[in-house]
Design a protein around this motif. Structure first.
Motif, PDB file in Angstrom:
ATOM      1  N   GLN A 242       0.826  -1.208   0.000  1.00 37.39           N
ATOM      2  CA  GLN A 242       0.000   0.000   0.000  1.00 37.39           C
ATOM      3  C   GLN A 242       0.858   1.255   0.000  1.00 37.39           C
ATOM      4  O   GLN A 242       0.493   2.263  -0.613  1.00 37.39           O
ATOM      5  N   ILE A 245       1.884   1.806  -3.585  1.00 39.62           N
ATOM      6  CA  ILE A 245       0.759   2.319  -4.380  1.00 39.62           C
ATOM      7  C   ILE A 245       0.514   3.790  -4.073  1.00 39.62           C
ATOM      8  O   ILE A 245       0.344   4.615  -4.986  1.00 39.62           O
ATOM      9  N   ALA A 249       0.981   7.024  -6.657  1.00 39.97           N
ATOM     10  CA  ALA A 249      -0.111   7.971  -6.913  1.00 39.97           C
ATOM     11  C   ALA A 249       0.326   9.398  -6.624  1.00 39.97           C
ATOM     12  O   ALA A 249       0.030  10.326  -7.403  1.00 39.97           O
ATOM     13  N   GLN A 275      -5.633  -4.782  -5.574  1.00 42.06           N
ATOM     14  CA  GLN A 275      -6.325  -4.247  -6.745  1.00 42.06           C
ATOM     15  C   GLN A 275      -7.588  -3.484  -6.325  1.00 42.06           C
ATOM     16  O   GLN A 275      -7.903  -2.428  -6.897  1.00 42.06           O
ATOM     17  N   CYS A 278      -6.516  -0.072  -5.114  1.00 40.09           N
ATOM     18  CA  CYS A 278      -6.315   0.851  -6.236  1.00 40.09           C
ATOM     19  C   CYS A 278      -7.654   1.397  -6.737  1.00 40.09           C
ATOM     20  O   CYS A 278      -7.789   2.602  -6.999  1.00 40.09           O
ATOM     21  N   LYS A 279      -8.608   0.516  -6.846  1.00 37.84           N
ATOM     22  CA  LYS A 279      -9.929   0.925  -7.342  1.00 37.84           C
ATOM     23  C   LYS A 279     -10.574   1.941  -6.401  1.00 37.84           C
ATOM     24  O   LYS A 279     -11.120   2.965  -6.839  1.00 37.84           O
ATOM     25  N   LYS A 281      -9.117   3.961  -4.442  1.00 36.17           N
ATOM     26  CA  LYS A 281      -8.342   5.204  -4.471  1.00 36.17           C
ATOM     27  C   LYS A 281      -8.401   5.901  -5.828  1.00 36.17           C
ATOM     28  O   LYS A 281      -7.734   6.921  -6.037  1.00 36.17           O
ATOM     29  N   ILE A 283      -7.158   4.891  -8.552  1.00 35.98           N
ATOM     30  CA  ILE A 283      -5.868   4.748  -9.234  1.00 35.98           C
ATOM     31  C   ILE A 283      -6.059   3.750 -10.368  1.00 35.98           C
ATOM     32  O   ILE A 283      -6.498   2.616 -10.135  1.00 35.98           O
ATOM     33  N   TYR A 285      -5.449   0.915 -12.882  1.00 34.27           N
ATOM     34  CA  TYR A 285      -4.584  -0.257 -12.795  1.00 34.27           C
ATOM     35  C   TYR A 285      -5.056  -1.320 -13.776  1.00 34.27           C
ATOM     36  O   TYR A 285      -6.184  -1.277 -14.281  1.00 34.27           O
ATOM     37  N   ASN A 295      -3.154   3.053 -17.845  1.00 31.79           N
ATOM     38  CA  ASN A 295      -3.125   2.620 -16.452  1.00 31.79           C
ATOM     39  C   ASN A 295      -1.815   2.984 -15.780  1.00 31.79           C
ATOM     40  O   ASN A 295      -0.734   2.774 -16.336  1.00 31.79           O
ATOM     41  N   ILE A 297      -0.751   1.688 -12.824  1.00 27.54           N
ATOM     42  CA  ILE A 297      -0.141   0.521 -12.187  1.00 27.54           C
ATOM     43  C   ILE A 297      -0.545  -0.746 -12.919  1.00 27.54           C
ATOM     44  O   ILE A 297      -1.717  -0.929 -13.257  1.00 27.54           O
TER      45      ILE A 297
END
Length: 416
Positions: A242, A245, A249, A275, A278-279, A281, A283, A285, A295, A297
């Motif tokens: 995390q 990630i 970002a 994953q 990420c969704k 946030k 972000i 991916y 993407n 990431i």
């Protein structure tokens, strides 16, 4: 006359009565991708002819990649013991203990050398039970913080203290780890600990860099002006993905005209959770090859030809809460890739701070600022890249590993 008498006597004895090889039973936690497998494989393959090695190991976790291909490529024979597994099960662990005892009685080793925690507990208990003359254990990391709660951690420390008292020598893979084992967790006295850094065959990381770089960047559609940042390892809580990630970002917002792409290379129990993170946030991916460059990431899963991945990256990151000797950083330096890492465990023992790596605390702002600095400064990346390759070859060759370990065995054999 004396020569004839000697020849008549020796003709009645086995040829190895005087020059018998020292037999080692080497026990590995499990055959999963990571430093312990390489360490055990190289010691089994390349240690001198004074030693004969039998290698056994446990079963990888379902979400881990197998490292058996490493042993097969090196033509190293091994025996899989399915009952040696990471989780705690009294029934399964006792079955593993009985199997190891049986192997010890069959092989009659002079040395039992265990690698990592579960193998260390089961293997050393079996060796003690069977009265093996010399017992060694290598801590490739430890579980004394950031893994379990206080009660369970204290329980494991007590077990390790007892096992260490019955062990010929403890092998630490860095000076920092030796300090932790002896001074912080009081596992044993520092006099009982030998420091033997890991060793690898790093040749493939030096070779065909440009060709491999084109291969990786073409596969993942990385543009020439994009800076590729990767993190390599199990997707597990201890690895603290995390933080990676969040830092990616943040850097993407502050990178000005610089374009970045991030790659999470590996797999594990937290794959879906990361994953989803990420969704949540927002972000972008992908968990497949993305040809649109949309993407930020990409989750690649495990990449067997990891030397190709390092060649395609521009920066390698590590965000762990705790580490022994992270193989990904050794490989990254061999490939000439500058590093940004949390300064935990044995990390500072295997990099040159501000020369091959920028080290940070676990603070998100600190890590992000170090990563951003490397993203924005092209000259710094180039300079650190040159330092990396020169440093890694001197410190982490498998020939040095085997020589060091042989010296440890012989030293303690002489003191018996």
């Amino acid at each position: 006359m004396y020569q004839c008498a000697f020849q008549s006597i020796t003709s009645l004895l086995p040829i190895n009565s005087f020059l018998r090889m020292t037999k080692i039973l080497r026990i590995l936690n499990r055959f999963n991708v990571g430093g312990p497998t390489y360490n055990a494989a190289y010691l089994t393959k390349y240690i001198s002819d004074d030693f004969e090695t039998v290698l056994i190991g446990g079963l990888k976790e379902p979400d881990e990649a197998s490292s058996e291909y490493v042993l097969k490529n090196l033509e190293v024979d091994y025996l899989l013991i399915p009952e040696i597994q990471r989780g705690i099960s009294l029934t399964r662990d006792f079955k593993a203990f009985r199997k190891v005892v049986k192997i010890i009685k069959q092989e009659k080793p002079d040395i039992v050398h265990t690698h990592a925690s579960k193998a260390g507990m089961i293997g050393r208990a079996a060796a003690i039970y069977c009265g093996v003359p010399q017992i060694y254990h290598t801590f490739h990391g430890h579980v004394f913080h950031s893994y379990f709660g206080k009660a369970k951690t204290k329980f494991f420390i007590l077990i390790e203290r007892f096992l260490a008292s019955k062990t010929t020598a403890i092998i630490a893979i860095s000076n920092i780890q030796k300090h932790e084992l002896s001074d912080i967790y009081k596992i044993c006295s520092p006099n009982k600990i030998e420091v033997v850094p890991l060793g690898f065959d790093l040749q493939k990381f030096y070779e065909n860099q440009e060709e491999k770089r084109r291969e990786f960047r073409s596969k993942y559609s990385i543009a020439d002006d994009e800076i590729a940042i990767g993190i390599v390892g199990r997707l597990a809580s201890i690895k603290n993905h995390q933080l990676f990630i969040n830092a990616i970002a943040e850097c993407s917002k502050q990178a000005n005209e610089k374009k970045i792409r991030a790659f999470i290379i590996g797999d594990g129990e937290l794959n879906e959770q990361l994953q989803a993170y990420c969704k949540n946030k927002n972000i972008t991916y992908s968990n497949t090859i993305d040809n649109t460059h949309n993407n930020l990431i990409t989750f690649t899963s495990w990449i067997k030809e990891v030397d190709v991945a390092y060649a395609g990256l521009d920066i390698v990151a590590l965000t762990s809460f705790n580490e022994g000797t992270p193989v990904s950083l050794i490989e990254a330096q061999a490939a000439g890739r500058p590093i940004v890492s949390t300064n935990v465990g044995g990390v500072s023992d295997i990099v040159l701070e501000n020369k091959t790596a920028l080290l940070s605390t676990l603070d998100e702002n600190d890590f992000s600022s170090k990563l951003l600095k490397l993203i924005l400064d092209d000259n710094l990346r180039i300079e650190m890249s040159k330092n990396c390759a020169e440093f890694s070859d001197k410190k982490f060759s498998y020939t040095r590993l085997c020589s060091d370990m042989e010296n440890v065995y012989k030293k303690h054999s002489l003191t018996k």
